[in-house]
Design an enzyme around this catalytic site. Structure first.
Site, short mmCIF file in Angstrom:
data_model
loop_
_atom_site.label_atom_id
_atom_site.label_comp_id
_atom_site.label_asym_id
_atom_site.label_seq_id
_atom_site.Cartn_x
_atom_site.Cartn_y
_atom_site.Cartn_z
N CYS A 189 0.72 -1.38 0.08
CA CYS A 189 0.07 -0.16 0.19
C CYS A 189 0.82 1.23 0.02
O CYS A 189 0.29 2.22 0.15
CB CYS A 189 -0.81 -0.20 1.30
SG CYS A 189 -1.91 -1.37 1.38
N HIS A 210 -3.00 7.88 6.10
CA HIS A 210 -3.34 6.21 5.40
C HIS A 210 -4.74 5.70 5.92
O HIS A 210 -5.66 5.27 5.10
CB HIS A 210 -2.23 5.05 6.04
CG HIS A 210 -2.30 4.09 5.28
ND1 HIS A 210 -2.42 4.04 3.75
CD2 HIS A 210 -2.50 2.76 5.44
CE1 HIS A 210 -2.17 2.59 3.36
NE2 HIS A 210 -2.48 1.86 4.22
N HIS A 261 -10.03 1.59 0.19
CA HIS A 261 -8.87 1.27 0.14
C HIS A 261 -8.32 0.75 -1.30
O HIS A 261 -8.46 -0.31 -1.48
CB HIS A 261 -8.54 0.42 1.33
CG HIS A 261 -6.96 0.24 1.44
ND1 HIS A 261 -6.06 0.85 0.91
CD2 HIS A 261 -6.27 -0.14 2.36
CE1 HIS A 261 -4.88 0.73 1.20
NE2 HIS A 261 -5.03 0.01 2.24
#
Length: 382
Positions: free
Chosen positions: A146, A280, A314
């Site tokens: 990520c 995040h 996400h």
């Protein structure tokens, strides 16, 4: 050191088919997350799909690369432009389809049905982008879970700072809605059942989303020479790894803290210089807990914080790139984007719950990926 400016942005997400659409919907507190059942063998789940069915990686890349060039006022071919396009999942969807075909009738599966499998190797998407713009220079295809998006932008900025090129197109693209990805995250217990609620007391886990964001980066000299509009400047970045666990962050956040300190030092900034943090904020128990602790420890002045994953889902490797795009829009319009999905915060942070005007000069964008990949990038208003 050479100054690096962002002169073009291309973005597509579950929130909208363009940067402007996604930004306006984000400011309005909207979410692109809906209940979907893209695969009959799996139960319906909240997902951030761009359309009704999972998107295709090549198509997303072509759209955002073309959008970024158009936004920057550039026309192809761009022979001397570096290309740094990353992805966490890359062509996994294609490989899963191929595997399914093979295992359905392994004995009679003709080799000719493999097609040109070289076209779906993990790095080929970056090469396809280079072909799209007629670039014949440096091509990189970062893959860091990520943290991929920020890592890609950081690598491109470094190429310009060190004089290896004057212009680069950089970012990340993710089309991660595949049976294996959904089943894997579900098996881990990481998927939410109703939606994404970053930093919320009753957060359920992450919601997978599709998306892509690509940027045109140029030296300040080149941008000035062609009188390009500038969204902002990339000041510096920090990249570290926990070396701790395959999917859990290091509980004390030591390497995450190190990446932020590294970023601030390279950017010649102190924590008090940061006006906004794009977190995040995955809405998983462990990530939000670790990230909140890190922000509280490093930024005692209570800096404004939000995560946009409650709106977009996400997008894994692309999430940091989307975060950088929204951070640059925040700098351009002097508006803090909201943390959509948050009802009751578990943490003592100044979380932005509704879009608000604010004086924003420097922002920090964070990404924390599986395997302990930590990335931070500092951006400034030009």
């Amino acid at each position: 050191m050479v100054k690096v400016c962002v002169t073009g942005i291309g973005l597509i997400s579950a929130l909208g088919g363009s940067l402007e659409d996604s930004w306006q919907n984000l400011l309005a507190g909207k979410s692109g997350i809906r209940l979907h059942q893209p695969f009959p063998e799996l139960k319906p789940l909240p997902l951030g799909l761009i359309s009704q069915q999972p998107s295709e990686l090549t198509m997303l890349t072509q759209i955002v690369v073309a959008s970024a060039l158009q936004d920057a006022g550039l026309v192809t071919p761009l022979a001397d432009c570096a290309v740094v396009i990353g992805s966490s999942r890359s062509y996994q969807a294609s490989w899963e389809k191929l595997a399914r075909l093979m295992y359905e009738d392994a004995e009679n599966f003709p080799v000719s049905d493999l097609g040109n499998w070289l076209d779906i190797l993990p790095h080929i998407n970056a090469i396809a982008a280079a072909r799209q713009i007629g670039a014949s220079g440096i091509v990189l295809a970062p893959m860091a879970a990520c943290a991929t998006g920020i890592w890609s932008i950081a690598q491109a900025a470094l190429l310009i700072q060190t004089g290896q090129c004057q212009r680069a197109i950089a970012g990340a693209v993710e089309a991660p809605i595949t049976p294996l990805t959904l089943a894997g995250f579900q098996q881990m217990g990481a998927l939410a059942k109703t939606g994404a609620y970053p930093f919320d007391l009753h957060r359920e886990g992450l919601v997978l989303g599709e998306g892509a964001a690509v940027f045109v980066l140029e030296s300040a000299e080149l941008a000035k020479q062609r009188q390009a509009k500038v969204y902002g400047e990339i000041l510096g970045f920090g990249l570290t790894n926990d070396a701790y666990h395959s999917n859990s962050p290091q509980p004390e956040g030591k390497s995450a803290i190190a990446s932020i300190k590294q970023c601030l030092e390279r950017s010649c900034l102190s924590p008090s210089d940061i006006d906004y943090i794009h977190a995040h904020g995955t809405a998983t128990q462990l990530n939000d807990q670790m990230e909140s602790m890190v922000i509280q420890r490093l930024f005692p002045q209570r800096v404004a914080v939000s995560s946009t994953k409650g709106s977009t889902g996400h997008t894994l490797g692309a999430s940091g790139a989307l975060g950088v795009a929204f951070s640059l829009m925040a700098l351009k319009h002097q508006i803090l984007p909201p943390c959509v999905g948050l009802q009751q915060s578990e943490f003592d942070l100044d979380i932005v719950t509704a879009a608000r005007l604010s004086k924003i000069r420097q922002v920090l964008c964070l990404s924390f990926g599986f395997g302990g990949q930590n990335a931070a990038i500092a951006l400034a208003k030009s």
